[in-house]
Design a protein around this motif. Structure first.
Motif, mmCIF file in Angstrom:
data_model
loop_
_atom_site.group_PDB
_atom_site.id
_atom_site.type_symbol
_atom_site.label_atom_id
_atom_site.label_comp_id
_atom_site.label_asym_id
_atom_site.label_seq_id
_atom_site.Cartn_x
_atom_site.Cartn_y
_atom_site.Cartn_z
ATOM 1 N N VAL A 120 14.895 0.321 2.919
ATOM 2 C CA VAL A 120 13.634 0.167 2.205
ATOM 3 C C VAL A 120 12.528 -0.045 3.222
ATOM 4 O O VAL A 120 12.615 -0.941 4.061
ATOM 5 C CB VAL A 120 13.684 -1.017 1.216
ATOM 6 N N ARG A 121 11.515 0.794 3.155
ATOM 7 C CA ARG A 121 10.349 0.666 4.036
ATOM 8 C C ARG A 121 9.181 0.153 3.196
ATOM 9 O O ARG A 121 8.870 0.737 2.149
ATOM 10 C CB ARG A 121 10.003 2.005 4.668
ATOM 11 N N ILE A 122 8.566 -0.916 3.684
ATOM 12 C CA ILE A 122 7.521 -1.589 2.924
ATOM 13 C C ILE A 122 6.311 -1.824 3.815
ATOM 14 O O ILE A 122 6.447 -2.363 4.906
ATOM 15 C CB ILE A 122 8.035 -2.953 2.399
ATOM 16 N N VAL A 123 5.124 -1.439 3.322
ATOM 17 C CA VAL A 123 3.877 -1.817 3.974
ATOM 18 C C VAL A 123 3.249 -2.874 3.057
ATOM 19 O O VAL A 123 2.582 -2.556 2.069
ATOM 20 C CB VAL A 123 2.930 -0.617 4.189
ATOM 21 N N ASN A 124 3.542 -4.133 3.376
ATOM 22 C CA ASN A 124 3.108 -5.264 2.576
ATOM 23 C C ASN A 124 1.634 -5.526 2.841
ATOM 24 O O ASN A 124 1.221 -5.653 3.984
ATOM 25 C CB ASN A 124 3.962 -6.489 2.947
ATOM 26 N N GLU A 125 0.842 -5.602 1.783
ATOM 27 C CA GLU A 125 -0.597 -5.845 1.907
ATOM 28 C C GLU A 125 -0.901 -7.316 1.697
ATOM 29 O O GLU A 125 -0.522 -7.901 0.687
ATOM 30 C CB GLU A 125 -1.360 -5.004 0.877
ATOM 31 N N GLY A 126 -1.578 -7.908 2.631
ATOM 32 C CA GLY A 126 -2.020 -9.299 2.522
ATOM 33 C C GLY A 126 -1.553 -10.179 3.664
ATOM 34 O O GLY A 126 -2.361 -10.628 4.446
ATOM 35 N N PRO A 127 -0.299 -10.460 3.852
ATOM 36 C CA PRO A 127 0.835 -10.116 2.996
ATOM 37 C C PRO A 127 0.856 -10.960 1.723
ATOM 38 O O PRO A 127 0.500 -12.133 1.742
ATOM 39 C CB PRO A 127 2.047 -10.436 3.855
ATOM 40 N N VAL A 128 1.235 -10.327 0.629
ATOM 41 C CA VAL A 128 1.435 -11.026 -0.636
ATOM 42 C C VAL A 128 2.891 -10.841 -1.009
ATOM 43 O O VAL A 128 3.355 -9.717 -1.204
ATOM 44 C CB VAL A 128 0.512 -10.469 -1.750
ATOM 45 N N THR A 129 3.616 -11.962 -1.052
ATOM 46 C CA THR A 129 5.036 -11.967 -1.411
ATOM 47 C C THR A 129 5.284 -13.156 -2.329
ATOM 48 O O THR A 129 4.916 -14.282 -1.997
ATOM 49 C CB THR A 129 5.924 -12.089 -0.159
ATOM 50 N N LEU A 130 5.899 -12.898 -3.486
ATOM 51 C CA LEU A 130 6.179 -13.945 -4.464
ATOM 52 C C LEU A 130 7.644 -13.907 -4.868
ATOM 53 O O LEU A 130 8.289 -12.857 -4.804
ATOM 54 C CB LEU A 130 5.323 -13.741 -5.720
ATOM 55 N N ILE A 131 8.128 -15.049 -5.324
ATOM 56 C CA ILE A 131 9.451 -15.143 -5.927
ATOM 57 C C ILE A 131 9.237 -15.407 -7.409
ATOM 58 O O ILE A 131 8.534 -16.348 -7.782
ATOM 59 C CB ILE A 131 10.286 -16.272 -5.299
ATOM 60 N N VAL A 132 9.809 -14.551 -8.250
ATOM 61 C CA VAL A 132 9.694 -14.706 -9.699
ATOM 62 C C VAL A 132 11.099 -14.888 -10.251
ATOM 63 O O VAL A 132 12.006 -14.119 -9.911
ATOM 64 C CB VAL A 132 9.017 -13.476 -10.346
ATOM 65 N N SER A 133 11.261 -15.897 -11.094
ATOM 66 C CA SER A 133 12.573 -16.199 -11.654
ATOM 67 C C SER A 133 12.456 -16.449 -13.148
ATOM 68 O O SER A 133 11.479 -17.036 -13.607
ATOM 69 C CB SER A 133 13.150 -17.443 -10.966
ATOM 70 N N THR A 134 13.450 -16.025 -13.885
ATOM 71 C CA THR A 134 13.480 -16.283 -15.329
ATOM 72 C C THR A 134 13.915 -17.708 -15.625
ATOM 73 O O THR A 134 13.760 -18.168 -16.741
ATOM 74 C CB THR A 134 14.421 -15.309 -16.064
ATOM 75 N N SER A 154 0.843 -1.197 0.000
ATOM 76 C CA SER A 154 0.000 0.000 0.000
ATOM 77 C C SER A 154 0.879 1.248 0.000
ATOM 78 O O SER A 154 0.425 2.326 -0.382
ATOM 79 C CB SER A 154 -0.940 0.012 1.203
ATOM 80 N N SER A 155 2.147 1.086 0.426
ATOM 81 C CA SER A 155 3.117 2.168 0.341
ATOM 82 C C SER A 155 4.513 1.600 0.565
ATOM 83 O O SER A 155 4.671 0.559 1.196
ATOM 84 C CB SER A 155 2.837 3.276 1.362
ATOM 85 N N GLY A 173 1.051 -0.417 -5.088
ATOM 86 C CA GLY A 173 1.856 -0.996 -6.149
ATOM 87 C C GLY A 173 2.647 -2.199 -5.713
ATOM 88 O O GLY A 173 2.235 -2.960 -4.837
ATOM 89 N N LEU A 174 3.812 -2.343 -6.343
ATOM 90 C CA LEU A 174 4.700 -3.465 -6.076
ATOM 91 C C LEU A 174 6.080 -2.966 -5.688
ATOM 92 O O LEU A 174 6.591 -2.008 -6.279
ATOM 93 C CB LEU A 174 4.871 -4.341 -7.321
#
Length: 155
Positions: free
Chosen positions: A131-145, A9-10, A26-27
Motif C-alpha cells: 500500500v502506497r500512501i501520500v498522507n496529507e497533514g499528516p492526518v491519521t485517526l483511529i476509529v473503533s466501534t 492526496s493519493s 480521499g481516505l
C-alpha cells in the motif's frame, strides 16, 4: 471493528506487482473486522468514515467530509489493526474475526460505504499487499466501534 484512517492526496494498493486499486484525494482505511462485529457495526463504521470532517475548508480548518470534497476511499482489510499489544511482546490477534466470515463482514463494510455514494477501491482480501500512501497533514485517526458510549464531558 477498528480502522486506521488517513487523509491522502493519493494512494494505491498492489498485489503481485500489479496495481489493483488507486485513488486521488480521499481516505485510506485499514480496517480490521473483530469477532463481535455484525452488519450493524459495518453500517456504523461506513457512516462514520464518510462523514468525518477531516478535510480543510476555505479557512484551513478540518470542517469537510469525504462527501463534501468529492473524494474516494481506498479500503483495505487488515487484521493486524485488531492486534492487542498490552501484554508481552508479541501481538495477540484473538479479537480478529477469522476467514471466511471476516471477508463477509468486510464486504458488508465495503457495500455500506458504496451505498453512501463514495467511490471505493480495495485490495485483495488475504493477499500480501503493498500500500502506497501520500498522507496529507499528516492526518491519521483511529476509529473503533467499541465503545460507542457517550463522550466524557469535563467539569
Amino acid at each position: 471493528m477498528k480502522a486506521i484512517v488517513q487523509r491522502v492526496s493519493s494512494a494505491s494498493v498492489e498485489v503481485d506487482g500489479k496495481v489493483i486499486g488507486e485513488i486521488a484525494l480521499g481516505l485510506v482505511v485499514l480496517a480490521a473486522v473483530e469477532e463481535s462485529d455484525t452488519e450493524s457495526e459495518c453500517r456504523w463504521m461506513a457512516e462514520k468514515l464518510v462523514n468525518l470532517r477531516i478535510f480543510p475548508d476555505e479557512a484551513g480548518k478540518m470542517n469537510r467530509s469525504l462527501l463534501d470534497v468529492g473524494g474516494s476511499m481506498l479500503l483495505i482489510s487488515n487484521f493486524t489493526v485488531a492486534g492487542e499489544c498490552s501484554k508481552g511482546r508479541r501481538p495477540s490477534f484473538d479479537r480478529a474475526m477469522k476467514p471466511p466470515r471476516a471477508k463477509e463482514e468486510f464486504d458488508h463494510l465495503l457495500t455500506a460505504v458504496r451505498a453512501l455514494g463514495i467511490p471505493v477501491e480495495t485490495g485483495e482480501f488475504g493477499a500480501d499487499m503493498r500500500v502506497r500512501i501520500v498522507n496529507e497533514g499528516p492526518v491519521t485517526l483511529i476509529v473503533s466501534t467499541e465503545p460507542r458510549s457517550a463522550p466524557v464531558v469535563a467539569p
